[in-house]
Scaffold this active site. Structure first.
Site, PDB file in Angstrom:
ATOM      1  N   TRP A  74       0.889  -1.160   0.000  1.00  0.00           N
ATOM      2  CA  TRP A  74       0.000   0.000   0.000  1.00  0.00           C
ATOM      3  C   TRP A  74       0.922   1.203   0.000  1.00  0.00           C
ATOM      4  O   TRP A  74       1.601   1.477   0.980  1.00  0.00           O
ATOM      5  CB  TRP A  74      -0.907   0.003   1.231  1.00  0.00           C
ATOM      6  CG  TRP A  74      -2.010   1.012   1.123  1.00  0.00           C
ATOM      7  CD1 TRP A  74      -1.903   2.365   1.219  1.00  0.00           C
ATOM      8  CD2 TRP A  74      -3.389   0.751   0.875  1.00  0.00           C
ATOM      9  NE1 TRP A  74      -3.127   2.964   1.049  1.00  0.00           N
ATOM     10  CE2 TRP A  74      -4.057   1.996   0.845  1.00  0.00           C
ATOM     11  CE3 TRP A  74      -4.127  -0.414   0.680  1.00  0.00           C
ATOM     12  CZ2 TRP A  74      -5.429   2.109   0.634  1.00  0.00           C
ATOM     13  CZ3 TRP A  74      -5.489  -0.291   0.470  1.00  0.00           C
ATOM     14  CH2 TRP A  74      -6.131   0.943   0.440  1.00  0.00           C
ATOM     15  N   ASN A  98       6.987  -3.283   6.013  1.00  0.00           N
ATOM     16  CA  ASN A  98       5.664  -2.733   6.294  1.00  0.00           C
ATOM     17  C   ASN A  98       5.836  -1.664   7.352  1.00  0.00           C
ATOM     18  O   ASN A  98       6.377  -1.930   8.421  1.00  0.00           O
ATOM     19  CB  ASN A  98       4.727  -3.832   6.800  1.00  0.00           C
ATOM     20  CG  ASN A  98       3.424  -3.268   7.338  1.00  0.00           C
ATOM     21  OD1 ASN A  98       2.897  -2.301   6.800  1.00  0.00           O
ATOM     22  ND2 ASN A  98       2.921  -3.854   8.406  1.00  0.00           N
ATOM     23  N   GLY A  99       5.361  -0.450   7.065  1.00  0.00           N
ATOM     24  CA  GLY A  99       5.475   0.631   8.035  1.00  0.00           C
ATOM     25  C   GLY A  99       6.044   1.884   7.400  1.00  0.00           C
ATOM     26  O   GLY A  99       6.036   2.044   6.177  1.00  0.00           O
ATOM     27  N   GLU A 479     -18.787   8.763  19.933  1.00  0.00           N
ATOM     28  CA  GLU A 479     -18.229   7.417  19.931  1.00  0.00           C
ATOM     29  C   GLU A 479     -17.240   7.240  21.073  1.00  0.00           C
ATOM     30  O   GLU A 479     -17.227   6.198  21.751  1.00  0.00           O
ATOM     31  CB  GLU A 479     -17.553   7.136  18.581  1.00  0.00           C
ATOM     32  CG  GLU A 479     -16.640   5.924  18.524  1.00  0.00           C
ATOM     33  CD  GLU A 479     -17.344   4.589  18.690  1.00  0.00           C
ATOM     34  OE1 GLU A 479     -16.638   3.575  18.821  1.00  0.00           O
ATOM     35  OE2 GLU A 479     -18.594   4.546  18.716  1.00  0.00           O
ATOM     36  N   GLU A 486     -19.002   2.084  27.983  1.00  0.00           N
ATOM     37  CA  GLU A 486     -19.204   0.652  27.776  1.00  0.00           C
ATOM     38  C   GLU A 486     -18.215  -0.201  28.547  1.00  0.00           C
ATOM     39  O   GLU A 486     -18.595  -1.215  29.144  1.00  0.00           O
ATOM     40  CB  GLU A 486     -19.074   0.318  26.280  1.00  0.00           C
ATOM     41  CG  GLU A 486     -20.276   0.683  25.441  1.00  0.00           C
ATOM     42  CD  GLU A 486     -20.075   0.291  23.991  1.00  0.00           C
ATOM     43  OE1 GLU A 486     -21.020  -0.262  23.411  1.00  0.00           O
ATOM     44  OE2 GLU A 486     -18.984   0.511  23.438  1.00  0.00           O
ATOM     45  N   LYS A 602     -23.077  -8.524  22.045  1.00  0.00           N
ATOM     46  CA  LYS A 602     -22.483  -8.071  20.787  1.00  0.00           C
ATOM     47  C   LYS A 602     -23.532  -7.658  19.768  1.00  0.00           C
ATOM     48  O   LYS A 602     -23.425  -6.626  19.136  1.00  0.00           O
ATOM     49  CB  LYS A 602     -21.605  -9.186  20.196  1.00  0.00           C
ATOM     50  CG  LYS A 602     -20.861  -8.781  18.934  1.00  0.00           C
ATOM     51  CD  LYS A 602     -19.870  -7.669  19.228  1.00  0.00           C
ATOM     52  CE  LYS A 602     -19.188  -7.172  17.969  1.00  0.00           C
ATOM     53  NZ  LYS A 602     -18.328  -6.014  18.251  1.00  0.00           N
TER      54      LYS A 602
END
Length: 607
Positions: A74, A98-99, A479, A486, A602
């Protein structure tokens, strides 16, 4: 965000590595490549675009050898071209990564001054150049690799192979996941257990800061002091039961760390990587003909829809109503014939949302659902399903599904804006670039863990917490407050920052933390003014912002966490991750049951 893998063994490496890359393709599909040792020399095959393009290259020019590494990319630094594709080969070393190497520019300047010539636009090439520099100075491969690792700053999972050293691979992890898999007389390396599962009989997860020397059937693990360390090995039987956690303490922790891959995997479904156009399923109606939309959902999915309302109205100029499904199903509002009903659910079985779907269909609405389970009841009863690839969420508190929902809704917004003729091609390209950069930007959030934990110590002592945001980041404040309630059981409420003066300000004293979701790009001056009012009354300001915002917030805030600067359009997606991480860290400090908080389930399949 990329996927890496490797093998040292007795069989041909290329088909094994390619199969692992296929399982990792959700982590990136801009380009791919494989390097092996052929008669002791490094040989490579690379291709831009999806993995099938690499397959065509390999079909035309096979690659032999039993030691190999592979990469699916990516793009972050440098365009997604064949030249920028991994593995990078310099002198006697080939590297996959990766990174993001944050200090690559200073390292590159140092190496250029010594006469080295760089041939790509990537940050990763500096790893290969530096390792080869140490090799050329006479160091053995594992010593050269260790000296290289000590110079790197940023996030990385790395694999290296070396000319003249058959059966040797070096792996390293800092801020990005990496696992070793044990086969029969061969050893594998991969970004996650999914890549390795069909190949191995045992698996070991590297701890952050580990590096390892890999040979067929043998792995020696080291920490960043160079000391040999032991890491637990899981058998296949145990892996079957425990793979969900992948070495993390809780499912929620693992699922938080899956945000980057889930965003990327979801975008892969709805974005053509070549044209960078949104690709939706075949629709039984025309987006251009939609006169109005109504969005409904429950819980976090409702907040995702709330963000989408801002997006669709601002970017697609589409009038949008939104309501929680438990209210909408009984409210019986007047609806415009031929409007769009947009429903959002992780499970596709949420009772209130399903009932709202049926009521909306009966009112003449086209039904579109954003779902993680495409075999669900809602999927079967919708006109069209926009699927997301969040994978199963085991923890009750939704995390990665939320950013997957936002990713789909962002893509839908772009498609809607173009279909309605209100979004220019230039604007589309700008928003798409911001969206496609998100997976790599999201990975950088996990480097802020210590700062988030420090902030959590302040929040964990509180009885009440206020969250503030403006514009499309107001739902992210909602959120954040929901997650804190929660899983930590602390009372938390979220408000649009401009509403502070209309009541909530009376709650503020020096015992009340105020968590601000405040990127500098979204109504920042207004938010800053509201926070100054709260600070004047003794409130403890805890801010998530970018570097520009931090310069002005540090004067009034007790803690400021600086996130990567991103476009305002995608800021809600990025800022979701640290507010969820904060809730997790607070819950750890308070000793609550993170994965199974009291009184919650859930999927709410009853009213």
């Amino acid at each position: 965000m990329c996927g890496i893998c490797g093998v040292v063994g007795r069989r041909s490496a290329t088909p094994l590595v390619f199969g692992a890359l296929r399982r990792l393709e959700y982590r990136g599909y801009d380009s791919a490549g494989i390097a092996t040792l052929v008669d002791g020399r490094i040989a490579r095959r690379r291709a831009a675009g999806k993995l099938d393009n690499l397959k065509h290259v390999l079909d035309e020019s096979p690659l032999n050898g039993t030691t190999g590494i592979g990469h699916t990319r990516w793009a972050t630094h440098g365009a997604p071209t064949q030249n920028n594709a991994h593995p990078h080969h310099v002198g006697g070393v080939a590297v996959v990564h990766n990174g993001i190497i944050e200090n690559y520019e200073s390292l590159r300047d140092e190496l250029v001054a010594e006469g080295r010539v760089f041939t790509t636009q990537t940050d990763t090439e500096v790893v290969a150049q530096l390792a080869d520099h140490y090799l050329q100075s006479g160091l053995a491969p594992q010593v050269a690799a260790f000296e290289t690792l000590k110079r790197l700053r940023g996030a990385y999972a790395l694999a290296m192979i070396f000319e003249g050293h058959e059966g040797l691979m070096i792996g390293a992890r800092h801020g990005a996941p990496l696992a070793v898999g044990w086969g029969e007389g061969e050893t594998f390396l991969g970004s996650d257990s999914l890549a390795l599962a069909p190949l191995v009989i045992r698996i070991t997860y590297l701890d952050d800061g580990d590096w390892c020397v890999i040979r067929p059937g043998e792995v020696i693990f080291h920490d960043m002091t160079g000391q040999v360390v032991e890491r637990p090995v899981q058998s296949v039987a145990r892996l079957d039961a425990a793979v969900g956690k992948d070495g993390y303490r809780h499912f929620m922790e693992k699922e938080l760390h899956e945000h980057p891959s889930v965003i990327g995997q979801t975008l892969q479904r709805v974005v053509d990587p070549v044209t960078r156009e949104v690709v939706l399923p075949e629709l039984p109606f025309a987006l251009a003909d939609i006169p109005r939309a109504v969005i409904t959902a429950c819980g976090s999915a409702y907040y995702a829809g709330y963000v989408a309302r801002y997006w669709l109205e601002a970017e697609a100029r589409l009038p949008v109503d939104i309501d929680v499904a438990s209210e909408l199903r009984y409210r019986n509002p007047p609806l415009t014939e031929g409007g769009l009903a947009l429903l959002i659910s992780q499970s596709g079985e949420t009772a209130d949302t399903l009932a709202a779907l049926r009521g909306l269909r009966a009112s003449g609405q086209h039904v579109m659902s954003v779902l993680n389970v495409e075999t669900s009841t809602m999927a079967r009863e919708s006109d069209v399903v926009l699927g997301m690839d969040a994978g199963p969420e085991i923890s009750v508190a939704s995390t990665k599904a939320f950013t997957a929902q936002l990713s789909v809704l962002a893509a839908l917004t772009i498609a809607m804006g173009r279909a309605r003729g209100v979004m220019t091609p230039a604007r589309q390209q700008h928003l798409m670039a911001a969206l496609l950069d998100l997976p790599s930007e999201a990975e950088r959030i996990f480097q802020l863990g210590e700062q988030i934990r420090a902030m959590a110590h302040i929040v964990a002592k509180a009885r009440d917490v206020l969250y503030l945001g403006r514009g499309s980041c107001f739902p992210i404040a909602l959120e954040g407050a929901l997650k804190l309630k929660e899983i930590s059981y602390i009372h938390a409420e979220a408000y649009a920052a401009g509403e502070m003066k209309h009541g909530p300000i009376s709650l503020i004293d020096d015992t009340v933390p105020i968590v601000a979701v405040a990127p500098s790009t979204i109504l920042f001056d207004k938010t800053l003014s509201n926070l100054q009012e709260a600070r004047a009354r003794g409130g403890k300001i805890l801010a998530f912002t970018d570097e520009t915002g931090a310069e002005r917030l540090r004067e009034i805030a007790e803690a400021v966490i600086v996130l990567p600067h991103v476009d305002a359009f995608v800021a809600p997606i990025l800022y979701t991750i640290p507010v969820q991480m904060l809730a997790y860290e607070v819950a750890l400090l308070r000793g609550t049951d993170v994965d199974q908080p009291r009184n919650l389930a859930k999927s709410v399949t009853v009213e």
